[in-house]
Design a protein around this motif. Structure first.
Motif, PDB file in Angstrom:
ATOM      1  N   GLU A   1       0.824  -1.203   0.000  1.00 64.43           N
ATOM      2  CA  GLU A   1       0.000   0.000   0.000  1.00 64.43           C
ATOM      3  C   GLU A   1       0.862   1.257   0.000  1.00 64.43           C
ATOM      4  O   GLU A   1       1.963   1.276   0.556  1.00 64.43           O
ATOM      5  CB  GLU A   1      -0.909   0.012   1.226  1.00 64.43           C
ATOM      6  N   PHE A   2       0.321   2.289  -0.626  1.00 63.81           N
ATOM      7  CA  PHE A   2       0.962   3.591  -0.629  1.00 63.81           C
ATOM      8  C   PHE A   2      -0.018   4.580  -0.011  1.00 63.81           C
ATOM      9  O   PHE A   2      -1.179   4.652  -0.425  1.00 63.81           O
ATOM     10  CB  PHE A   2       1.320   4.022  -2.049  1.00 63.81           C
ATOM     11  N   THR A   3       0.448   5.351   0.951  1.00 67.06           N
ATOM     12  CA  THR A   3      -0.409   6.330   1.612  1.00 67.06           C
ATOM     13  C   THR A   3       0.013   7.735   1.216  1.00 67.06           C
ATOM     14  O   THR A   3       1.177   8.129   1.388  1.00 67.06           O
ATOM     15  CB  THR A   3      -0.324   6.184   3.143  1.00 67.06           C
ATOM     16  N   TYR A   4      -0.940   8.475   0.681  1.00 66.51           N
ATOM     17  CA  TYR A   4      -0.707   9.871   0.321  1.00 66.51           C
ATOM     18  C   TYR A   4      -1.440  10.765   1.326  1.00 66.51           C
ATOM     19  O   TYR A   4      -2.578  10.475   1.703  1.00 66.51           O
ATOM     20  CB  TYR A   4      -1.228  10.174  -1.083  1.00 66.51           C
ATOM     21  N   LEU A   5      -0.787  11.844   1.742  1.00 65.98           N
ATOM     22  CA  LEU A   5      -1.400  12.806   2.654  1.00 65.98           C
ATOM     23  C   LEU A   5      -1.918  14.000   1.858  1.00 65.98           C
ATOM     24  O   LEU A   5      -1.176  14.600   1.071  1.00 65.98           O
ATOM     25  CB  LEU A   5      -0.383  13.280   3.696  1.00 65.98           C
ATOM     26  N   VAL A   6      -3.190  14.331   2.056  1.00 68.74           N
ATOM     27  CA  VAL A   6      -3.774  15.471   1.360  1.00 68.74           C
ATOM     28  C   VAL A   6      -3.087  16.752   1.824  1.00 68.74           C
ATOM     29  O   VAL A   6      -2.945  17.009   3.028  1.00 68.74           O
ATOM     30  CB  VAL A   6      -5.289  15.563   1.633  1.00 68.74           C
ATOM     31  N   THR A   7      -2.642  17.549   0.865  1.00 64.93           N
ATOM     32  CA  THR A   7      -1.930  18.787   1.189  1.00 64.93           C
ATOM     33  C   THR A   7      -2.621  20.041   0.653  1.00 64.93           C
ATOM     34  O   THR A   7      -2.403  21.132   1.170  1.00 64.93           O
ATOM     35  CB  THR A   7      -0.497  18.754   0.626  1.00 64.93           C
ATOM     36  N   ARG A   8      -3.447  19.878  -0.377  1.00 63.28           N
ATOM     37  CA  ARG A   8      -4.031  21.075  -0.995  1.00 63.28           C
ATOM     38  C   ARG A   8      -5.240  20.708  -1.830  1.00 63.28           C
ATOM     39  O   ARG A   8      -5.305  19.614  -2.401  1.00 63.28           O
ATOM     40  CB  ARG A   8      -2.986  21.769  -1.874  1.00 63.28           C
ATOM     41  N   THR A   9      -6.203  21.629  -1.895  1.00 65.90           N
ATOM     42  CA  THR A   9      -7.346  21.483  -2.803  1.00 65.90           C
ATOM     43  C   THR A   9      -7.530  22.808  -3.547  1.00 65.90           C
ATOM     44  O   THR A   9      -7.087  23.867  -3.083  1.00 65.90           O
ATOM     45  CB  THR A   9      -8.645  21.144  -2.047  1.00 65.90           C
ATOM     46  N   ALA A  10      -8.177  22.737  -4.704  1.00 68.16           N
ATOM     47  CA  ALA A  10      -8.419  23.943  -5.492  1.00 68.16           C
ATOM     48  C   ALA A  10      -9.574  23.692  -6.453  1.00 68.16           C
ATOM     49  O   ALA A  10      -9.874  22.549  -6.803  1.00 68.16           O
ATOM     50  CB  ALA A  10      -7.169  24.348  -6.265  1.00 68.16           C
ATOM     51  N   VAL A  11     -10.212  24.779  -6.875  1.00 68.08           N
ATOM     52  CA  VAL A  11     -11.232  24.728  -7.926  1.00 68.08           C
ATOM     53  C   VAL A  11     -10.666  25.489  -9.118  1.00 68.08           C
ATOM     54  O   VAL A  11     -10.290  26.661  -8.988  1.00 68.08           O
ATOM     55  CB  VAL A  11     -12.558  25.351  -7.458  1.00 68.08           C
ATOM     56  N   VAL A  12     -10.589  24.813 -10.270  1.00 66.53           N
ATOM     57  CA  VAL A  12      -9.935  25.401 -11.438  1.00 66.53           C
ATOM     58  C   VAL A  12     -10.830  25.284 -12.667  1.00 66.53           C
ATOM     59  O   VAL A  12     -11.869  24.630 -12.639  1.00 66.53           O
ATOM     60  CB  VAL A  12      -8.584  24.701 -11.711  1.00 66.53           C
ATOM     61  N   GLU A  13     -10.383  25.909 -13.739  1.00 68.47           N
ATOM     62  CA  GLU A  13     -11.078  25.800 -15.016  1.00 68.47           C
ATOM     63  C   GLU A  13     -10.758  24.434 -15.643  1.00 68.47           C
ATOM     64  O   GLU A  13      -9.684  23.867 -15.407  1.00 68.47           O
ATOM     65  CB  GLU A  13     -10.628  26.913 -15.963  1.00 68.47           C
ATOM     66  N   PRO A  14     -11.667  23.899 -16.484  1.00 70.33           N
ATOM     67  CA  PRO A  14     -11.438  22.579 -17.089  1.00 70.33           C
ATOM     68  C   PRO A  14     -10.184  22.497 -17.948  1.00 70.33           C
ATOM     69  O   PRO A  14      -9.617  21.422 -18.114  1.00 70.33           O
ATOM     70  CB  PRO A  14     -12.701  22.364 -17.938  1.00 70.33           C
ATOM     71  N   ASN A  15      -9.733  23.630 -18.509  1.00 72.92           N
ATOM     72  CA  ASN A  15      -8.577  23.600 -19.409  1.00 72.92           C
ATOM     73  C   ASN A  15      -7.242  23.763 -18.685  1.00 72.92           C
ATOM     74  O   ASN A  15      -6.191  23.844 -19.330  1.00 72.92           O
ATOM     75  CB  ASN A  15      -8.710  24.686 -20.479  1.00 72.92           C
ATOM     76  N   GLU A  16      -7.232  23.777 -17.373  1.00 70.54           N
ATOM     77  CA  GLU A  16      -5.988  23.940 -16.624  1.00 70.54           C
ATOM     78  C   GLU A  16      -5.335  22.575 -16.410  1.00 70.54           C
ATOM     79  O   GLU A  16      -5.443  21.966 -15.351  1.00 70.54           O
ATOM     80  CB  GLU A  16      -6.262  24.650 -15.296  1.00 70.54           C
ATOM     81  N   THR A  17      -4.656  22.123 -17.443  1.00 74.77           N
ATOM     82  CA  THR A  17      -4.074  20.778 -17.420  1.00 74.77           C
ATOM     83  C   THR A  17      -2.820  20.678 -16.562  1.00 74.77           C
ATOM     84  O   THR A  17      -2.331  19.568 -16.312  1.00 74.77           O
ATOM     85  CB  THR A  17      -3.746  20.320 -18.850  1.00 74.77           C
ATOM     86  N   TRP A  18      -2.275  21.802 -16.116  1.00 74.93           N
ATOM     87  CA  TRP A  18      -1.083  21.759 -15.278  1.00 74.93           C
ATOM     88  C   TRP A  18      -1.333  20.980 -13.989  1.00 74.93           C
ATOM     89  O   TRP A  18      -0.383  20.511 -13.352  1.00 74.93           O
ATOM     90  CB  TRP A  18      -0.615  23.167 -14.938  1.00 74.93           C
ATOM     91  N   VAL A  19      -2.599  20.828 -13.606  1.00 69.10           N
ATOM     92  CA  VAL A  19      -2.910  20.179 -12.330  1.00 69.10           C
ATOM     93  C   VAL A  19      -2.499  18.710 -12.323  1.00 69.10           C
ATOM     94  O   VAL A  19      -2.349  18.116 -11.249  1.00 69.10           O
ATOM     95  CB  VAL A  19      -4.412  20.309 -11.990  1.00 69.10           C
ATOM     96  N   ILE A  20      -2.336  18.095 -13.519  1.00 67.44           N
ATOM     97  CA  ILE A  20      -1.915  16.698 -13.573  1.00 67.44           C
ATOM     98  C   ILE A  20      -0.498  16.559 -14.121  1.00 67.44           C
ATOM     99  O   ILE A  20      -0.099  15.497 -14.583  1.00 67.44           O
ATOM    100  CB  ILE A  20      -2.891  15.830 -14.404  1.00 67.44           C
ATOM    101  N   ALA A  21       0.276  17.653 -14.066  1.00 66.56           N
ATOM    102  CA  ALA A  21       1.675  17.608 -14.489  1.00 66.56           C
ATOM    103  C   ALA A  21       2.470  16.706 -13.547  1.00 66.56           C
ATOM    104  O   ALA A  21       1.983  16.289 -12.488  1.00 66.56           O
ATOM    105  CB  ALA A  21       2.260  19.019 -14.509  1.00 66.56           C
ATOM    106  N   ASP A  22       3.711  16.416 -13.924  1.00 64.00           N
ATOM    107  CA  ASP A  22       4.530  15.502 -13.137  1.00 64.00           C
ATOM    108  C   ASP A  22       4.706  15.952 -11.683  1.00 64.00           C
ATOM    109  O   ASP A  22       4.729  15.131 -10.771  1.00 64.00           O
ATOM    110  CB  ASP A  22       5.907  15.349 -13.787  1.00 64.00           C
ATOM    111  N   ASP A  23       4.834  17.273 -11.485  1.00 62.43           N
ATOM    112  CA  ASP A  23       5.034  17.791 -10.131  1.00 62.43           C
ATOM    113  C   ASP A  23       4.243  19.080  -9.955  1.00 62.43           C
ATOM    114  O   ASP A  23       4.808  20.171  -9.841  1.00 62.43           O
ATOM    115  CB  ASP A  23       6.535  18.036  -9.875  1.00 62.43           C
ATOM    116  N   PRO A  24       2.918  18.987  -9.910  1.00 62.27           N
ATOM    117  CA  PRO A  24       2.089  20.193  -9.876  1.00 62.27           C
ATOM    118  C   PRO A  24       2.294  21.031  -8.619  1.00 62.27           C
ATOM    119  O   PRO A  24       2.068  22.248  -8.637  1.00 62.27           O
ATOM    120  CB  PRO A  24       0.663  19.652  -9.943  1.00 62.27           C
ATOM    121  N   LEU A  25       2.708  20.408  -7.522  1.00 63.10           N
ATOM    122  CA  LEU A  25       2.917  21.131  -6.270  1.00 63.10           C
ATOM    123  C   LEU A  25       4.360  21.611  -6.116  1.00 63.10           C
ATOM    124  O   LEU A  25       4.679  22.298  -5.140  1.00 63.10           O
ATOM    125  CB  LEU A  25       2.552  20.244  -5.079  1.00 63.10           C
TER     126      LEU A  25
END
Length: 298
Positions: free
Chosen positions: A240-264
């Motif tokens: 198992e891999f456990t990820y800790l939630v660090t941030r949330t946001a509401v963005v426009e549908p065309n903001e593809t940077w959110v799934i980039a390799d290192d968005p944070l």
């Protein structure tokens, strides 16, 4: 009049359903034809409008609808002489029949979608619990038997949510089987892994999309996640891999940077969850990010 009140009160319950939005507007037109002269008619479109607007809290729209129902029951609406309003009555009957048809269609659609989602998730669980056993491997002189999902297995991982120190489980208390791909047919069966993003536990970004208002709506309550919550990912051959939630946001549908390799820009393995927001509306996207908490545990 009682039927009119019930319909108006019930509309907010279906606040997130597009067909019900149309049903509400059609019903308002029908009411207008039927009760043109009644001074309380403005209550009907008010309740219907509240049910159509996704920004309006459900408790508010439901409260207004209930108030309208009480008004209709306590004081029936006045009507004109039937001999003078035959045409309007026919028009109202047609519009209200259409509204009822749309409601039935919406309720049937929801039932079919939920059934499809539940069947797909159960099949994914069965295939996960009974993986295909590969041929023994003698590479490097070692004898191993690999166990991997079969080619028809829709899941690459199992996801669950946890809130440390709390008995409350955010989002859902069920395990979610994550499929490979985010096409319409993929997301109808459950959350899907964005192609070309990382796999769980690996460097980069493991990105997953899910519906918020249809086909089981696995991410309907994604906005419940807060900093420190855990997203636990289990794969067939890995721990198992456990990820800790660090941030949330509401963005426009065309903001593809959110799934980039290192968005944070954290330099750590990341998970990204995306869904339409608010539920039932595709105008925005709710994004939840987390970083890998520590080394994988068995």
């Amino acid at each position: 009049d009682l039927v009119t009140g019930v319909q108006t009160c019930a509309l907010p319950i279906f606040q997130q359903a597009p067909l019900i939005h149309w049903a509400a507007l059609v019903a308002v037109i029908g009411f207008a034809f039927l009760h043109r002269a009644d001074r309380r008619l403005w209550l009907v479109p008010l309740s219907a409008a509240l049910s159509v607007l996704p920004e309006v809290p459900a408790w508010l729209s439901a409260g207004v609808g209930l108030s309208v129902l009480v008004v209709f029951v306590l004081r029936p609406m006045k009507t004109e002489d039937p001999s003078r309003s035959g045409g309007r009555i026919v028009a109202a009957a047609v519009m209200l029949t259409l509204a009822a048809t749309l409601i039935v269609m919406e309720m049937t659609r929801d039932s079919v979608q939920m059934s499809q989602y539940q069947i797909a998730q159960e099949q994914a669980r069965d295939q996960w619990d009974n993986p295909v056993v590969g041929e023994p491997s003698t590479e490097n002189g070692a004898s191993e038997t690999t166990t991997t999902p079969g080619k028809d297995t829709p899941s690459i991982a199992v996801m669950r949510f946890q809130r440390p120190g709390s008995a409350t489980t955010p989002v859902t208390d069920q395990e979610l089987f994550v499929g490979d791909g985010i096409g319409p047919s993929n997301l109808e069966n459950g959350p899907g892994h964005y192609p070309k993003t990382s796999l769980p536990g690996q460097p980069g970004n493991f990105a997953v999309a899910g519906h918020s208002s249809s086909f089981g709506a696995p991410f309907a309550k994604l906005d419940q996640l807060r900093e420190g919550d855990q997203i636990v990912i289990r794969t067939q051959d890995d721990p198992e891999f456990t990820y800790l939630v660090t941030r949330t946001a509401v963005v426009e549908p065309n903001e593809t940077w959110v799934i980039a390799d290192d968005p944070l820009e954290s330099g750590q393995p990341t998970i990204t969850l995306t869904t339409c927001y608010p539920p039932g509306d595709e105008s925005k996207r709710l994004i939840v990010w987390g970083v890998l908490a520590d080394e994988a545990v068995t």
